[in-house]
Design a protein around this motif. Structure first.
Motif: not given
Ligand SMILES: Nc1ncnc2c1ncn2[C@@H]1O[C@H](COP(=O)(O)OP(=O)(O)O)[C@@H](O)[C@H]1O
Ligand SMILES: [Mg+2]
Lengths: 481, 260
Positions: A433, A435-437
């Motif tokens: 989560y 990483n995705q930001r």
């Protein structure tokens, strides 16, 4: 290898930042432990006869003891004859003036982030710098003396304030207390002494910085803090050691005495060398820390961030003797690679309306073992005693262990004791989560771990909270999934 | 090399993805141009979330075949955080809770990581807070929410709004919204749709994954694709969504299963 393991390996793979060794002229005595060695230490420190005798008494007692085995620790045998019990940077007397201090020493402390020059220090923090067996410099002594505060090395205190030392030393942790307390009472080298007179709020943080430098030596320091009625002090202890293949022994004693309406905040950031990734080397850290809330309405608060040492054995405790006295224990203990920690607290409720709070956050990574061990004891006379304990464990990866050993002994029916415990894992989901930001895995772990430990980190003095946060991240660098 | 390829924002070519040796995606082809909104529909278990995750770089998927190009770059060579920094945003079907980490701290870390990637200085605290205030309005998010820990104790609707809020805050160019509509009441649905429409621009693209058509009443897609058993089995315009609403997926399943 799963990705989780990959991330784990990465994050646990970082290096100890303070592992350097300083080449300074050091005076050491031969290895080994016997009555002569104890007399030599005592003579080197020009101690009065009563103290020499007290050391010998402790030593004789220690000889009859066995190393405790109840902790959840695997400890390879310690050869007490193979340790040097006294090592000191060569210097005459203590430095009064910065010009007299060996530049290598100044440089060492600078590299540790502890400048000894007062003007370069964090405003509002007085430091006692202890290297191996001796204190090399205590800053801001004059400023403090104006308020009647005594802050000096233990050796100086023995010389200049013998009555206080005689009265309080061993009054909270007697030499008979346990194996390591007996050993320390026999061979202790230096440490800090702090005395806050009646009605004085210490205007700055007091801090002792312990550094082991010499090889094959043990460090056995003692700290004694006495806070009179209506007085207050916040105290911080930090420590590091060079990187070596051999284990080194550290066995300290900290005693706190808090009188009526007084308050002591004791914070530790423990970062002794933890050993390498294969578990080689590192400090064996066996510490007895205890405070007594002697007077009514007094308060002792322990906050510790434990990231270093190969082995940590440590239970900062409070004896709540005064009525309405308060004991607190806030702890973050991080273990990585092959580190082992068995740490917690004892809250002994004796007075009426005594309250204690225990917040323990264990974080284990790598192949480490992390245990919380805590005792809450409510004696017969402790009407309306209250305790709240919360022990959380966070696991990074699946090769590490987290254990909780809460002990309860309640002898008064009016007592209310609450215990909560949780165990969780840093999820790959949480990291992804982040990483995705746009947050990389290392920063994600640091964010998550600091979030987890926030309740405890918030208790640290501001300047040190930031350091502690960085330290958590560094300790776990290379470790999660 | 054919320079036309670069003109797609996203190009997925014959993508096959395995989870633990089981083939989940069996050859996906899809182009998305800047400015477009695509809807991907399909029954549960078709592989919609798998596709979204593969685009975002979730690592327990093995890409066994095919290519994903994003703005001309091979996406599979980028770490998940770098994909995010390049403007790919995944709105999670199940947003994760991170106890003790405040939304403010989380988002500041996110924004500054992205800025660092672009060689920009960290955003000063004042500007950051201003930006937060602005974007919060878009999704009518309660300001109290941003002071809480990431998604912790958020209701289902709050979690989804929070995803759209982050999408708005993080300079998204390609948004992939995985069932952002599921479990929402009409109010929340309208807010989520407003957020998406607000961000619609000729430079941005959106892939909306859903299995209901109702969100598409609010966000009108340019294309609708049906994903079934790991393949896109039908594509069309918004009328395809209507058809699915009326007739369900059975007729498509039958067509596909008969061919097989
Ligand atoms: N992490 C996983 N491990 C194993 N199988 C998975 C995992 N994620 C999804 N799958 C399987 O992949 C298939 C597609 O799932 P998913 O992409 O979630 O479908 P959808 O989002 O269309 O409902 C399902 O059969 C599901 O069971
Ligand atoms: Mg799904």
């Amino acid at each position: 290898m799963t990705d989780q393991e990959k991330i784990l390996n990465e994050v646990t793979g970082s290096d100890y930042k303070f592992g350097f060794y300083t080449d300074i002229d050091t005076e050491t005595i031969p290895k080994g432990l016997n009555e002569d060695v104890i007399r030599i230490i005592s003579a080197k420190k020009e101690e009065p006869e009563w103290l020499t005798e007290s050391r010998l008494k402790a030593f004789r007692h220690w000889q009859g003891l066995k190393m405790p085995e109840w902790a959840h620790l695997q400890i390879s045998e310690i050869d007490y004859q193979d340790i040097i019990y006294y090592a000191a940077p060569i210097q005459e007397a203590k430095y009064q003036n910065m010009d007299e201090v060996d530049p290598e020493l100044i440089d060492t402390f600078n590299r540790l982030g502890i400048p000894l020059e007062e003007q370069k220090q964090l405003a509002g923090v007085a430091v006692d710098a202890v290297i191996d067996s001796v204190s090399v410099k205590t800053t801001f002594q004059d400023t403090l003396a104006d308020k009647g505060i005594i802050f000096c090395s233990f050796s100086e205190a023995v010389k200049n304030h013998p009555d206080l030392i005689k009265k309080f030393m061993g009054s909270v942790v007697p030499y008979t207390d346990n194996y390591f307390a007996a050993l320390n009472s026999a061979v202790f080298s230096d440490g800090s002494f702090c005395y806050i007179p009646k009605g004085v709020r210490c205007p700055m943080e007091l801090s002792t910085y312990f550094r082991i430098n010499a090889a094959n030596t043990g460090q056995f320091e003692r700290t004694l803090i006495v806070v009179e009625d209506d007085a207050y002090v916040s105290y911080l202890e930090g420590c590091t050691a060079p990187q070596r293949d051999e284990n080194q022994l550290h066995a300290a004693i900290v005693e706190i005495v808090a009188m009526e309406n007084s308050e002591v905040k004791y914070s530790t950031v423990q970062n002794w060398y933890p050993g390498d990734k294969e578990g080689k080397g590192g400090i064996y850290n066996f510490v007895t820390k205890r405070g007594i809330c002697k007077g009514d309405n007094s308060k002792i608060s322990w906050t510790q961030v434990e990231t270093g040492s190969a082995i940590t054995w440590k239970y900062p405790s409070c004896i709540l003797r005064g009525n309405n006295s308060v004991g607190e224990f806030y702890s973050v203990a991080v273990t990585n690679n092959y580190q082992q920690a068995d740490t917690g607290t004892k809250m002994i409720h004796i007075g009426k309306n005594t309250r204690s709070t225990i917040i323990s956050k264990g974080i284990s990574a790598g192949k480490s073992q992390n245990s919380y061990r805590g005792l809450v004891k409510v004696l017969k006379g402790a009407e309306n005693a209250r305790n709240f304990s919360q022990c959380d464990s966070l696991l990074l990866g699946d090769k590490c262990g987290a254990h909780t050993f809460p002990y309860l002994e309640v002898d008064n029916k009016t007592a209310i004791v609450e215990h909560e415990a949780t165990t969780s894992k840093i999820g790959e989901d949480q990291i992804f989560y982040c990483n995705q930001r746009g947050i990389d895995t290392e920063n994600a772990i640091s964010l998550i771990v600091n979030g987890y430990a926030k309740e405890v980190l918030n208790k640290l003095p501001m300047e040190f909270a930031v350091e502690a946060q960085k330290l958590l991240a560094i300790t776990l660098e290379g470790s999660v999934g | 090399m054919n320079t036309n390829e670069v003109s797609y924002m996203l190009e997925i070519k014959d993508l096959k993805v395995n989870i633990e040796d089981k083939e989940i995606l069996k050859g996906i082809n899809l182009h998305v141009n800047a400015g477009e909104v695509h809807a991907i529909m399909g029954p549960n278990g078709s592989g919609k979330s798998t596709l979204a995750s593969a685009l975002a770089g979730r690592d327990y998927f093995d890409i066994t075949h095919g290519k994903i190009l994003y703005e001309g770059k091979d996406l599979t060579e980028l770490a998940p955080e770098d994909r995010a920094r390049e403007g790919i945003f995944l709105g999670f079907q199940y947003p994760v809770e991170i106890p003790g980490v405040s939304m403010v701290n989380f988002l500041r870390t996110a924004i500054n990581s992205m800025r660092k990637y672009r060689n920009q200085e960290p955003l000063p605290a004042g500007e950051f807070l201003k930006l937060m205030r602005e974007k919060k309005k878009i999704v009518e998010i309660d300001s109290d929410l941003t002071n809480r820990s990431v998604n912790e104790g958020f209701s289902g609707g709050e979690k989804k709004k929070n995803e759209i809020f982050q999408m708005a805050l993080l300079d998204t160019r390609l948004a992939i919204l995985d069932e952002t509509d599921s479990g929402l009441d009409i109010d929340a649905l309208r807010i989520v749709a407003n957020g998406v429409n607000y961000l619609r621009s000729p430079e941005n693209a959106t892939i909306i994954i859903t299995h209901y058509q109702r969100l598409l009443d609010y966000i009108v897609p340019d294309f609708v694709h049906v994903l079934y058993k790991g393949r896109i089995v039908k594509s069309g315009d918004k009328s395809l969504a209507k058809e699915l609403e009326e007739h369900g997926y059975d007729w498509i399943k039958q067509e596909v299963d008969m061919d097989a």
